[in-house]
Design a protein around this motif. Structure first.
Motif, PDB file in Angstrom:
ATOM      1  N   MET A   1     -34.465 -16.646 -34.329  1.00  0.00           N
ATOM      2  CA  MET A   1     -34.657 -15.390 -33.615  1.00  0.00           C
ATOM      3  C   MET A   1     -34.455 -14.198 -34.545  1.00  0.00           C
ATOM      4  O   MET A   1     -33.743 -14.276 -35.537  1.00  0.00           O
ATOM      5  N   LYS A   2     -35.125 -13.103 -34.188  1.00  0.00           N
ATOM      6  CA  LYS A   2     -34.925 -11.839 -34.889  1.00  0.00           C
ATOM      7  C   LYS A   2     -33.671 -11.215 -34.302  1.00  0.00           C
ATOM      8  O   LYS A   2     -33.599 -10.951 -33.105  1.00  0.00           O
TER       9      LYS A   2
ATOM     10  N   PRO B   1     -23.768 -12.977 -33.177  1.00  0.00           N
ATOM     11  CA  PRO B   1     -24.898 -13.204 -32.269  1.00  0.00           C
ATOM     12  C   PRO B   1     -25.540 -14.575 -32.488  1.00  0.00           C
ATOM     13  O   PRO B   1     -25.306 -15.214 -33.521  1.00  0.00           O
ATOM     14  N   PRO B   2     -26.364 -15.023 -31.546  1.00  0.00           N
ATOM     15  CA  PRO B   2     -27.078 -16.288 -31.732  1.00  0.00           C
ATOM     16  C   PRO B   2     -28.125 -16.152 -32.829  1.00  0.00           C
ATOM     17  O   PRO B   2     -28.634 -15.063 -33.067  1.00  0.00           O
TER      18      PRO B   2
ATOM     19  N   THR C   1     -34.094 -11.750 -30.446  1.00  0.00           N
ATOM     20  CA  THR C   1     -35.393 -11.905 -29.799  1.00  0.00           C
ATOM     21  C   THR C   1     -36.103 -13.156 -30.278  1.00  0.00           C
ATOM     22  O   THR C   1     -36.275 -13.366 -31.472  1.00  0.00           O
ATOM     23  N   CYS C   2     -36.530 -13.975 -29.318  1.00  0.00           N
ATOM     24  CA  CYS C   2     -37.386 -15.134 -29.570  1.00  0.00           C
ATOM     25  C   CYS C   2     -38.808 -14.719 -29.216  1.00  0.00           C
ATOM     26  O   CYS C   2     -39.022 -14.111 -28.161  1.00  0.00           O
ATOM     27  N   VAL C   3     -39.779 -15.043 -30.065  1.00  0.00           N
ATOM     28  CA  VAL C   3     -41.157 -14.651 -29.785  1.00  0.00           C
ATOM     29  C   VAL C   3     -41.696 -15.332 -28.532  1.00  0.00           C
ATOM     30  O   VAL C   3     -42.591 -14.815 -27.879  1.00  0.00           O
ATOM     31  N   GLU C   4     -41.146 -16.470 -28.171  1.00  0.00           N
ATOM     32  CA  GLU C   4     -41.609 -17.212 -26.996  1.00  0.00           C
ATOM     33  C   GLU C   4     -40.825 -16.880 -25.725  1.00  0.00           C
ATOM     34  O   GLU C   4     -41.388 -16.793 -24.649  1.00  0.00           O
TER      35      GLU C   4
ATOM     36  N   THR D   1     -35.778 -11.585 -25.129  1.00  0.00           N
ATOM     37  CA  THR D   1     -34.590 -11.014 -25.763  1.00  0.00           C
ATOM     38  C   THR D   1     -33.310 -11.320 -25.005  1.00  0.00           C
ATOM     39  O   THR D   1     -33.261 -11.232 -23.787  1.00  0.00           O
ATOM     40  N   LEU D   2     -32.271 -11.648 -25.762  1.00  0.00           N
ATOM     41  CA  LEU D   2     -30.896 -11.760 -25.272  1.00  0.00           C
ATOM     42  C   LEU D   2     -30.147 -10.602 -25.906  1.00  0.00           C
ATOM     43  O   LEU D   2     -30.431 -10.208 -27.030  1.00  0.00           O
ATOM     44  N   SER D   3     -29.179 -10.029 -25.205  1.00  0.00           N
ATOM     45  CA  SER D   3     -28.420  -8.932 -25.798  1.00  0.00           C
ATOM     46  C   SER D   3     -27.060  -8.765 -25.139  1.00  0.00           C
ATOM     47  O   SER D   3     -26.813  -9.305 -24.054  1.00  0.00           O
TER      48      SER D   3
END
Length: 62
Positions: free
Chosen positions: A40-41, A29-30, A52-55, A58-60
């Protein structure tokens, strides 16, 4: 979405060759947001992953 940063190494896409990053991203994953370079988390599951980026959200693969 305009990618400015490599989502694997976090460096600018304009700086150098990211062929190795692209090959690795086929299997993992990225790690960095391609828009803001934040770390990212990432959650890896048997059925895929989510990052997930806070700004920027989410990518998935799900």
């Amino acid at each position: 979405m305009t990618a400015t940063w490599c989502d694997r190494c976090g460096r600018a896409l304009a700086d150098g060759d990211h062929t190795g990053c692209a090959a690795a991203r086929e299997l993992e994953p990225p790690r960095f947001c391609p828009e803001c370079r934040r770390r990212m988390k990432v959650q890896v599951l048997p059925a895929g992953w989510s990052a997930t980026c806070v700004e920027h959200g989410t990518l998935s693969t799900r």
